[in-house]
Design a protein around this motif. Structure first.
Motif, PDB file in Angstrom:
ATOM      1  N   ILE A 245       0.822  -1.213   0.000  1.00  8.63           N
ATOM      2  CA  ILE A 245       0.000   0.000   0.000  1.00  8.63           C
ATOM      3  C   ILE A 245       0.854   1.261   0.000  1.00  8.63           C
ATOM      4  CG2 ILE A 245      -0.156   0.100   2.527  1.00  8.63           C
ATOM      5  CD1 ILE A 245      -3.040   0.864   0.111  1.00  8.63           C
ATOM      6  N   GLY A 246       2.100   1.159   0.438  1.00  9.98           N
ATOM      7  CA  GLY A 246       2.980   2.323   0.453  1.00  9.98           C
ATOM      8  C   GLY A 246       3.277   2.859  -0.924  1.00  9.98           C
ATOM      9  N   ASP A 247       3.075   2.033  -1.964  1.00 14.80           N
ATOM     10  CA  ASP A 247       3.300   2.458  -3.347  1.00 14.80           C
ATOM     11  C   ASP A 247       2.036   2.991  -4.007  1.00 14.80           C
ATOM     12  OD1 ASP A 247       6.132   1.813  -3.812  1.00 14.80           O
ATOM     13  OD2 ASP A 247       5.493  -0.244  -3.390  1.00 14.80           O
ATOM     14  N   LEU A 248       0.958   3.146  -3.250  1.00 13.20           N
ATOM     15  CA  LEU A 248      -0.273   3.688  -3.817  1.00 13.20           C
ATOM     16  C   LEU A 248      -0.048   5.149  -4.210  1.00 13.20           C
ATOM     17  CD1 LEU A 248      -3.336   2.914  -4.225  1.00 13.20           C
ATOM     18  CD2 LEU A 248      -3.758   4.165  -2.108  1.00 13.20           C
ATOM     19  N   PRO A 249      -0.306   5.520  -5.467  1.00 12.03           N
ATOM     20  CA  PRO A 249      -0.078   6.902  -5.904  1.00 12.03           C
ATOM     21  C   PRO A 249      -0.827   7.906  -5.032  1.00 12.03           C
ATOM     22  CG  PRO A 249      -0.474   5.493  -7.793  1.00 12.03           C
ATOM     23  CD  PRO A 249      -0.755   4.660  -6.580  1.00 12.03           C
ATOM     24  N   ILE A 250      -0.225   9.047  -4.792  1.00 13.45           N
ATOM     25  CA  ILE A 250      -0.799  10.070  -3.914  1.00 13.45           C
ATOM     26  C   ILE A 250      -2.144  10.559  -4.433  1.00 13.45           C
ATOM     27  CG2 ILE A 250       0.349  12.036  -5.033  1.00 13.45           C
ATOM     28  CD1 ILE A 250       0.096  11.561  -1.223  1.00 13.45           C
ATOM     29  N   SER A 251      -2.341  10.520  -5.773  1.00  9.19           N
ATOM     30  CA  SER A 251      -3.601  11.010  -6.352  1.00  9.19           C
ATOM     31  C   SER A 251      -4.777  10.075  -6.070  1.00  9.19           C
ATOM     32  CB  SER A 251      -3.448  11.183  -7.871  1.00  9.19           C
ATOM     33  OG  SER A 251      -3.096   9.948  -8.479  1.00  9.19           O
ATOM     34  N   ILE A 252      -4.498   8.802  -5.797  1.00 13.16           N
ATOM     35  CA  ILE A 252      -5.571   7.829  -5.527  1.00 13.16           C
ATOM     36  C   ILE A 252      -5.866   7.740  -4.029  1.00 13.16           C
ATOM     37  CG2 ILE A 252      -6.284   5.417  -5.831  1.00 13.16           C
ATOM     38  CD1 ILE A 252      -4.508   5.212  -8.221  1.00 13.16           C
ATOM     39  N   GLN A 253      -4.928   8.170  -3.218  1.00 11.77           N
ATOM     40  CA  GLN A 253      -5.075   8.018  -1.773  1.00 11.77           C
ATOM     41  C   GLN A 253      -6.329   8.682  -1.195  1.00 11.77           C
ATOM     42  OE1 GLN A 253      -1.400   8.918   0.321  1.00 11.77           O
ATOM     43  NE2 GLN A 253      -0.177   7.791  -1.197  1.00 11.77           N
ATOM     44  N   PRO A 254      -6.732   9.909  -1.651  1.00 10.24           N
ATOM     45  CA  PRO A 254      -7.974  10.482  -1.113  1.00 10.24           C
ATOM     46  C   PRO A 254      -9.204   9.639  -1.438  1.00 10.24           C
ATOM     47  CG  PRO A 254      -6.671  12.157  -2.241  1.00 10.24           C
ATOM     48  CD  PRO A 254      -6.056  10.836  -2.571  1.00 10.24           C
ATOM     49  N   LYS A 255      -9.210   8.998  -2.612  1.00  9.68           N
ATOM     50  CA  LYS A 255     -10.357   8.175  -3.008  1.00  9.68           C
ATOM     51  C   LYS A 255     -10.443   6.914  -2.161  1.00  9.68           C
ATOM     52  CE  LYS A 255     -10.174   9.980  -7.710  1.00  9.68           C
ATOM     53  NZ  LYS A 255     -10.071   9.675  -9.141  1.00  9.68           N
ATOM     54  N   LEU A 256      -9.278   6.339  -1.855  1.00  8.99           N
ATOM     55  CA  LEU A 256      -9.288   5.171  -0.981  1.00  8.99           C
ATOM     56  C   LEU A 256      -9.705   5.568   0.429  1.00  8.99           C
ATOM     57  CD1 LEU A 256      -8.724   2.202  -0.401  1.00  8.99           C
ATOM     58  CD2 LEU A 256      -6.326   2.803  -0.002  1.00  8.99           C
ATOM     59  N   LEU A 257      -9.222   6.707   0.902  1.00  8.09           N
ATOM     60  CA  LEU A 257      -9.604   7.198   2.232  1.00  8.09           C
ATOM     61  C   LEU A 257     -11.111   7.378   2.324  1.00  8.09           C
ATOM     62  CD1 LEU A 257      -8.934   8.369   5.040  1.00  8.09           C
ATOM     63  CD2 LEU A 257      -8.613  10.591   3.920  1.00  8.09           C
ATOM     64  N   ARG A 258     -11.694   7.978   1.299  1.00  9.39           N
ATOM     65  CA  ARG A 258     -13.146   8.185   1.294  1.00  9.39           C
ATOM     66  C   ARG A 258     -13.881   6.852   1.325  1.00  9.39           C
ATOM     67  NH1 ARG A 258     -16.734   9.548  -3.903  1.00  9.39           N
ATOM     68  NH2 ARG A 258     -18.752   9.786  -2.897  1.00  9.39           N
ATOM     69  N   PHE A 259     -13.375   5.865   0.548  1.00 10.23           N
ATOM     70  CA  PHE A 259     -14.054   4.573   0.540  1.00 10.23           C
ATOM     71  C   PHE A 259     -13.981   3.900   1.907  1.00 10.23           C
ATOM     72  CE2 PHE A 259     -14.008  -0.048   0.066  1.00 10.23           C
ATOM     73  CZ  PHE A 259     -15.299  -0.213  -0.411  1.00 10.23           C
ATOM     74  N   ILE A 260     -12.830   3.957   2.558  1.00 13.64           N
ATOM     75  CA  ILE A 260     -12.685   3.342   3.877  1.00 13.64           C
ATOM     76  C   ILE A 260     -13.613   4.011   4.888  1.00 13.64           C
ATOM     77  CG2 ILE A 260     -11.093   2.984   5.800  1.00 13.64           C
ATOM     78  CD1 ILE A 260      -8.862   2.639   3.741  1.00 13.64           C
ATOM     79  N   GLN A 261     -13.737   5.350   4.792  1.00 16.74           N
ATOM     80  CA  GLN A 261     -14.562   6.089   5.754  1.00 16.74           C
ATOM     81  C   GLN A 261     -16.051   5.926   5.502  1.00 16.74           C
ATOM     82  OE1 GLN A 261     -11.727   9.877   6.981  1.00 16.74           O
ATOM     83  NE2 GLN A 261     -13.147  10.105   5.300  1.00 16.74           N
TER      84      GLN A 261
END
Length: 445
Positions: A245-261
């Motif tokens: 997960i540390g290699d997840l591009p910074i541009s996708i990270q907000p979308k993953l955060l939103r999905f988790i929340q």
């Protein structure tokens, strides 16, 4: 019975209420709709296991809806309901892809029988899909026996958190078994009958990774020749494992955060907000705290992922586990290759226990598989191990817990390397050349 997501489509409110109450009393999640338009809208947002569809929905034909639902979700099981039962309509329903057909008025017993049968089919399909993934990357499941306290604690913690819905972050060097542990957590959980998906974050470009994760619509970018529902959708009700997960591009990270929340996301090229019930397990060999400080990883996402952290220790600090895993893997690969081995020579075991194993369990697996393929029968000796392992093995010392023949072999090798002729070696060893020749043949020197 497995908990199911059930869609009920009927224009009669009493039917919707009766079926909803009955299904909910059996522990299922229910969405009740009166028309085709709303049914398709809901099916685009959620993945349903079974849909009970009335044959006549006012002026609409329920068979047309059944066909459309299968187009959105190919694995959905359609049960057609009708008060106008006939052989012709039953045959037509099956041709349109319906899994079953039930006449009104029906009894609770009839509904329960149909639901149990289709639940069994759903469960079987999920298990087959999971088994197919296992066959595609077959490996011996030996990683969760350990004699080392830190590994035992990691396994116990994984078993404890499996029954929860919490996000889990697995940390440890490459090859320590994070993927296998993630799958085990899924199998130990209530979601075991649902899909388990894997995405390797470093293996895809930013565009393809986002598409693989959340899906895309046809024509949303070059090469998007058809709709892709994405792994989030395909893992509905199950678990999605995000490796490295540390290699997840910074541009996708907000979308993953939103999905988790919020459990919400959008496919690429589509503004429709969708929901999914998917548990996230992530893994990394990276120092995420350092990545946060350097701005390469979002701090809020890190804290969302790090609800439950499980650390997997490297194999180099667990020499007893090396022997345990090596023996289990030897049994596994011997059976797979139709060969018979009784174990390892003491020298081979010592070399493996002293080796640093930078590739951890993955490297050990490859070494044992190679030895089985190259070996014939009997024991696995050091000659079947890679030179990198043998060269790291320390010299044998008097007093080491070894058999006399191992000490003898190493002494003979050492003497032979220090003299210029076999006669000199024989003289030092106090034996004749014929005996030395037999010893060299015995030890393959």
């Amino acid at each position: 019975m497995t908990q199911l997501d059930i869609l009920i489509v009927d224009d009669e409110i009493n039917i919707r209420k009766t079926l909803s109450v009955f299904m909910q009393s059996r522990g299922h999640r229910v969405t009740a709709i009166s028309n085709s338009h709303d049914a398709l809208k809901e099916s685009a947002l959620h993945v349903f296991d079974i849909a009970f569809v009335d044959l006549r929905l006012g002026t609409e034909n329920g068979l047309d809806l059944a066909h459309s639902l299968l187009g959105v979700c190919p694995r959905i099981k359609i049960v057609v309901m009708t008060a106008y039962a006939s052989i012709d309509t039953a045959v037509e329903a099956m041709k349109r892809g319906a899994a079953d057909y039930i006449a009104k008025p029906f009894t609770p017993g009839q509904i329960e029988l149909v639901t149990e049968r289709l639940a069994g089919i759903c469960d079987m399909e999920n298990r087959i899909a999971s088994l197919q993934e296992d066959l595609n990357r077959i490996h011996p499941e030996v990683y969760f026996s350990s004699r080392h306290s830190s590994m035992q604690r990691a396994i116990e913690l994984a078993r404890q958190v499996a029954s929860s819905e919490a996000v889990v972050l697995l940390r440890g060097p490459s090859g320590t078994g994070k993927t296998v542990l993630a799958r085990s957590i899924h199998n130990w959980s209530r979601k075991a009958s649902k899909p388990f998906g894997i995405i390797s974050c470093p293996s895809l470009s930013r565009e393809l990774l986002e598409s693989e994760l959340f899906g895309h619509m046809k024509g949303s970018f070059t090469g998007a020749v058809r709709d892709n529902p994405g792994r989030v959708s395909s893992c509905e009700g199950g678990t999605l494992f995000l490796d490295e997960i540390g290699d997840l591009p910074i541009s996708i990270q907000p979308k993953l955060l939103r999905f988790i929340q919020d459990r919400e996301y959008e496919r690429i090229g589509d503004h429709k907000t969708r929901k999914a019930d998917v548990r996230i397990i992530a893994a990394t060999n990276m120092d995420l705290e350092k990545a946060v400080k350097e701005g390469r990883f979002r701090e809020d996402l890190f804290y969302r992922l790090n609800v439950i952290q499980i650390d997997l220790p490297p194999l180099s600090g667990r020499p007893d586990d090396v022997e345990l895993h090596a023996k289990n893997m030897l049994d596994f690969f011997s059976a797979q290759n139709h060969k018979s081995f009784s174990g390892f020579t003491e020298k081979a075991l010592l070399a493996m226990k002293e080796y640093s194993w930078p590739g951890n369990i993955r490297e050990l697996r490859n070494v044992i598989e190679r030895a089985v393929i190259l070996g014939k029968t009997g024991q696995i000796g050091e000659e079947l191990l890679p030179e990198t392992i043998i060269s790291q093995a320390p010299p044998v010392r008097i007093g080491d817990p070894l058999a006399l023949e191992v000490i003898e072999e190493n002494h003979i090798r050492s003497i032979l390397a220090s003299v210029s002729s076999l006669q000199d070696a024989a003289d030092i060893l106090g034996i004749d050349q014929a005996t030395l020749w037999r010893k060299r043949k015995q030890y393959r020197i």
